[in-house]
Design an enzyme around this catalytic site. Structure first.
Site, PDB file in Angstrom:
ATOM      1  N   LYS A   1       0.863  -1.206   0.000  1.00 36.74           N
ATOM      2  CA  LYS A   1       0.000   0.000   0.000  1.00 36.74           C
ATOM      3  C   LYS A   1       0.882   1.234   0.000  1.00 36.74           C
ATOM      4  CE  LYS A   1       0.858   1.202   4.533  1.00 36.74           C
ATOM      5  NZ  LYS A   1       1.694   2.347   4.898  1.00 36.74           N
TER       6      LYS A   1
ATOM      7  N   ASP B   1      -2.377  -1.392  10.634  1.00 37.11           N
ATOM      8  CA  ASP B   1      -2.628  -1.216   9.190  1.00 37.11           C
ATOM      9  C   ASP B   1      -3.252  -2.445   8.524  1.00 37.11           C
ATOM     10  OD1 ASP B   1      -1.415   1.216   9.450  1.00 37.11           O
ATOM     11  OD2 ASP B   1       0.439   0.665   8.409  1.00 37.11           O
TER      12      ASP B   1
END
Ligand code: C5P
Length: 275
Positions: A9, A133
């Site tokens: 990401k 996350d």
């Protein structure tokens, strides 16, 4: 054997807010999954066994893949061993979320291997117990994340975007960079208005953690300026670094021993993992 893609990401913008009593920081960030990915192979076995092509990641229970397996055992009560092999392509200590993505992919894989007893919403909420996350990866791949990162507001996909990821040989520790963050050293931007600009197709990418990261690794700021000189329109650090993403039509200079990879935004359909 089940083989799944485990994407990296980037944080297209990352605003760090106040430090919380539990030591974490509240943040507001636009997260986006990208095509740069690890490949993970899973099967059930008598005992846990993790292997990899990389000598840079731990293969014991400190690895988030085996932490995810422990979490799945604890939550479901199932007894199993997990055999997992990681083909690592995402650099470590880069702010690209490789470990978190591997953990999310493991939870998805275990659920699939047991014929989906758990909803992905539930997997996302369990995931927050082992990392900030991880929950994000259960979204479609574009999300506005708040809290310590685990409060995920899913968004429609952004316009297809191709860009470069550049990472110097030095990595940065998430905990060290957050611990050195000082709120008075960054502009008091409104993250909701940054989000509106991105959704309206007028993105201004930024990362509040660049201040402590550039203090820890001054050569990273030098690299950022060099990449702007190479023609990129925006060069911004992802997460807690040390990777930079470079948007626009530049050409990276020759950077021996640096990780340099062209990549693009990647999203997933709600009923399948990233492909
Ligand atoms: O949750 P995760 O294990 O990824 O976080 C690693 C470290 O980064 C935490 O121990 C904390 O020091 C820091 N952190 C933070 N605020 C966040 C996320 C991480 O201070 N929102």
């Amino acid at each position: 054997m089940l083989t799944l893609r485990s994407p990296a990401k980037v944080n297209l913008f990352l605003r760090v807010l106040e430090r919380r009593p539990d030591g974490y920081h509240n943040l507001a960030s636009l997260f986006q999954t990208i095509s740069l990915s690890d490949q993970l192979h899973f099967s059930l076995d008598e005992k846990d066994l993790l292997t990899s092509n990389s000598s840079h990641i731990p293969l014991d229970h400190s690895n988030l893949i085996l932490k995810a397996a422990n979490l799945f055992r604890q939550k479901t009560g199932y007894q199993f061993g997990l055999r997992a092999h990681v083909e690592k392509n995402i650099p470590i200590q880069s702010g690209l979320g490789g470990g978190s993505s591997n953990a999310a992919t493991t939870l998805w894989a275990l659920n699939a291997l047991f014929k989906n007893p758990v909803t992905s919403k539930e997997l996302a909420s369990w995931a927050a117990e082992i990392g900030s996350d991880i929950s994000f990866f259960f979204s479609s791949g574009t999300a506005y994340c708040t809290g310590r990162g685990e409060v995920v507001e899913e968004l429609p996909s952004l316009a297809p975007t191709s860009f470069w990821i550049i990472k110097p040989p030095e990595g940065l520790s998430t905990a060290v960079i957050y611990n050195n963050f000082k709120p008075h050293l960054v502009p008091a931007r409104d993250p909701r208005s940054a989000l509106c600009d991105c959704l309206a197709g007028n993105p201004q990418y930024f990362n509040d953690l660049e201040v402590p990261a550039f203090a820890a690794l001054p050569s990273l700021d030098v690299l950022r300026k060099r990449l702007l000189d190479a023609g990129f329109s925006q060069v911004v650090m992802s997460g807690s670094g040390s990777s930079l993403f470079c948007i626009g039509h530049g050409t990276p200079p020759d950077l021996p021993n640096y990780f340099c990879k062209q990549t693009h935004f990647l999203n997933r359909h709600s009923d399948s993992w990233y492909s």
